[in-house]
Motif scaffolding. Structure first.
Motif: not given
Length: 139
Positions: A5-28
């Motif tokens: 499944r790693c060959a699949e594109s990321p879901s919008p939810e995964l992208i959202k979670g990564i954006r939150e991680f990168n903003r240091r919004e770890y709880f979100q």
């Protein structure tokens, strides 16, 4: 070897979670990725759990919870290893290296000096070039 499944594109939810991680919004980030993780069958759910746990490790670090930070960073890295070097466009290998580097720096400081941790070391999750545009989308 990575999961098929790693060959699949990321879901919008995964992208959202990564954006939150990168903003240091770890709880979100935890909340966003937990919603994906809870409905995902094993063994692929470990991918989401690993990112989530690394983020929670950094949340513990920012809250000066030494044991929580050390433990969650270790658990998250362990869950992510089968998905290295890359999964769904997420650069897992670099996240693992960054999380390990932070964990080692934290352990070198020890619990009493956790406040001296260089927060500039907190990593960003990198995405493959063809996915990068997903990070610039509005919330």
């Amino acid at each position: 070897m990575s999961h098929p499944r790693c060959a699949e594109s990321p879901s919008p939810e995964l992208i959202k979670g990564i954006r939150e991680f990168n903003r240091r919004e770890y709880f979100q980030c935890h909340e966003t990725l937990e919603a994906i993780w809870l409905v995902e069958p094993d063994p692929f759910r470990q991918f989401y759990q690993g990112i989530l746990q690394v983020g929670v490790g950094f949340l513990h670090l920012l809250r000066n919870n030494y044991l929580g930070a050390v433990e969650l960073l270790e658990r998250g890295v362990r869950r992510l290893q089968p998905f290295s070097p890359r999964c769904m466009g997420v650069e897992i290998e670099s996240l693992i290296k960054d999380a390990n580097r932070c964990r080692e720096a934290l352990m070198a400081l020890g619990e009493k000096r956790i406040g001296e941790f260089d927060r500039g070391m907190l990593p960003q999750i990198a995405l493959s070039n063809n996915i990068e545009s997903g990070l610039s989308e509005p919330r």
